[in-house]
Design an enzyme around this catalytic site. Sequence first.
Site, PDB file in Angstrom:
ATOM      1  N   THR A 117       1.119  -1.255   0.113  1.00 28.13           N
ATOM      2  CA  THR A 117       0.001  -0.037   0.291  1.00 28.13           C
ATOM      3  C   THR A 117       0.771   0.295   0.241  1.00 28.13           C
ATOM      4  OG1 THR A 117       0.304   0.534   2.239  1.00 28.13           O
ATOM      5  CG2 THR A 117      -1.608  -1.135   1.630  1.00 28.13           C
ATOM      6  N   ASP A 118       0.092   2.534  -0.193  1.00 28.25           N
ATOM      7  CA  ASP A 118       1.397   3.421  -0.528  1.00 28.25           C
ATOM      8  C   ASP A 118       0.982   3.928   1.654  1.00 28.25           C
ATOM      9  OD1 ASP A 118       2.574   6.243   0.088  1.00 28.25           O
ATOM     10  OD2 ASP A 118       1.838   6.548  -2.042  1.00 28.25           O
ATOM     11  N   PHE A 119       1.658   4.979   2.066  1.00 30.57           N
ATOM     12  CA  PHE A 119       1.753   5.452   3.442  1.00 30.57           C
ATOM     13  C   PHE A 119       0.105   5.496   4.402  1.00 30.57           C
ATOM     14  CE2 PHE A 119       3.364   7.125   7.344  1.00 30.57           C
ATOM     15  CZ  PHE A 119       4.787   6.915   7.153  1.00 30.57           C
TER      16      PHE A 119
END
Length: 766
Positions: A288-290
Amino acid sequence: MKSTKIYLMSILMLFVLSVIAQNKPLTSDLKMKVYIDGLMKKMTIDEKIGQLNLCGAGDITTGQTASSDIGKKIREGKVGAILNLKSVDKIRDVQKVAVEESRMKIPVMFGMDVIHGYQTTFPIPLALSCSWDMALIENSARIAATEASADGICWTFSPMVDIARDPRWGRIAEGSGEDAYLGSQVAKAMVKGYQGNDLTRNNTIMACVKHFALYGAAEAGRDYNTTDMSRLRMYNEYLPPYKAAFDAGAGSAMSSFNELDGLPATANEWLMTELLRKQWGFKGFVVTDFTAINEMIEHGLGDLQAVSALALKAGTDMDMVGEGYLTTLKKSLKEGKISEAYINQACRRILEAKYKLGLFDDPYRYCDANRAKTEIGTDEHMNEAREDATQTFVLLKNENQLLPLPINGKIALIGPMADNLYNMAGMWSVAVDHHQSVTVLQGLKNAIGNKAEILCSKGANFVDDPKLDLIINNTEIPTIDPVRTPKELLDEAVAIASKSDVIVATLGEAAEMSGECTSRTNIQIPENQRDLLKALLSTGKPVVLLLFTGRPLDLSWESKNVPAILNVWFGGTQAGNAIADVLFGKVNPSGKLTATFPQNIGQVPIYYNHKNTGRPIDSGKGGWFTKFLSNYMDVSNEPLFPFGYGLSYTTFSYSDLKLDKQKLTSGGKINVSVTLTNTGKYDGAEVAQLYIRDMVGSITRPVKELKGFQKVFLKAGESRTLNFTITPLDLAFYNSDLQFKAEPGDFKVFVGTNSSDTKEGNFTLE
Ligand code: BGC
């Protein structure tokens, strides 16, 4: 069910045994499968979930959360990877905990945002794309991989291949601009540069293609915002660079923050499983992104347990920092909300990545302290960065051949970028050592020696607003002058400039005005700096604007009033030397824009490969406004600087465009030739660009599409015939059934120096 499983296992074992009996080596995929099967059999469900967890180390936190107790979690088998831990010694220590103190002894993967170089920092990605030089781009990624892997890193969150057509979006700086064809070539070059031919080598790192998908089309250019797009636009205009990166073998992908069809990418099963895995055959893992899983609570999709289950089921394997997986998946499993198969699948993909990186053979593969001492920030890398930077600068205007400057007399170097170390490398320079950066002042001094005099003055702050200064300033060193007022700064600069023969004004955006979360609704040079520019022009001295920016800017005023404009983006560690090379003519600029510069913000989004309307305006006839045609009342439809635009100190002419045949058959090809002549006084490089237009289609087609380019170096006066090949594949597009096909009919072909200035021919596809 159970007996089927036993049956399948026995078949597999028999196969493995027969391969061994025949003395044939196992294929590497099979070997990996056997190894990981063995490992996973011994893992508890908690340990499997632990592999799906990516912890954040270091000070870089772009989300709302940071990781804690990392050491304890590693011992407990709750960490699969770590992000942004820097230095080979620290990484070795942490790896030691994983392989000596956790029950399963599974090595951790260390990832970092190695975006445009490591300690040797290259120009920002948007600038690199303006070189149109794929070997250069690949090599910059190769050097980044060499340095990062010498410092313990085996995984980079790059390339960012999001097509972006909206300069309000600050992350346009991190990609390759607006064009899918060029973007695909760059994506491929970057993946090859990072991964090489063999990921297990200790000087290659795994690429992570981001942000999957369509992040660059966030509404209104506001970061993290919604994307809404037709499948046709997606397939034809936005998806190709991601696909090119996966086809080049990228090992991982990052989900984007934006939603798409009502579901954030992270929970979008169509995207992560149907398209990515089933249609495209991607075999790697998705991170995932952050904190993107946690953010789905704000998106309105449920609590942490619900959104974590959604993400896992969609096909998202690793959770960046948010710990949604770590803290909720077991509960969801017990409650029957997910099946163990989903956890196994994600865990397997992550273990496979570690296997491919060779971490199971040697967890310290990337921890060679000797390499860290000898392969990072070397002279050779720095020289490469300097040469590369010169190839990315775009000469936007050069009235009366003001540039190149002679090295004599008095040169006034004015502006907030003139002598600011922290501003050279550009955004996302996580591993840069700013003290190695070469400022413009230093670069000019190095080039000039005692042959000319430099008078330097700051002249203006980046911005005068203290609140904005704080936002754009991540060095914690205030950039607003603590001693002099804005008026004093300006007066001092004007006084100095008045004594000079020529003024070089270093103005534009500060480095942190582009990159993540830097959306702007005004894309002009900050007002206080424009005031400085006006004051400098009023001295009557010739002015060169040395433009720093991470995005296309509205330069309408500057392009009318300043005689020369050299756009240097953010050129990395060696920017100062590279700028001097180009300013004084040691290198002739050859960069070409990969994102359109608008006349003003109201034209955005503006891009060269748009569709026609039913009421197109022909500015050749009747000017730029006609009632009831598709235009604006206050400004023409033309961009300020089109895609592909960039001047040189020399001039080039195109003549004699020829097609070797008029009809293209399926399976055939057409050769398009053109004569390119360097008609000026300097040797130089030109990027010759080939575009096509499909005149009639089953769906509407763009007015122009890039399909080829060549960067050619010609001596002054030299001519060369350039040949381009067009095949039916170049003419194919996704039709309304999403089939990728070329349609018979008439085509135009254009070759020229930029997307607006071309010679034209035509042919028919039979
Ligand atoms: C960015 C990513 C980056 C990640 C890790 C996020 O905020 O969107 O591009 O890779 O942080 O630093």
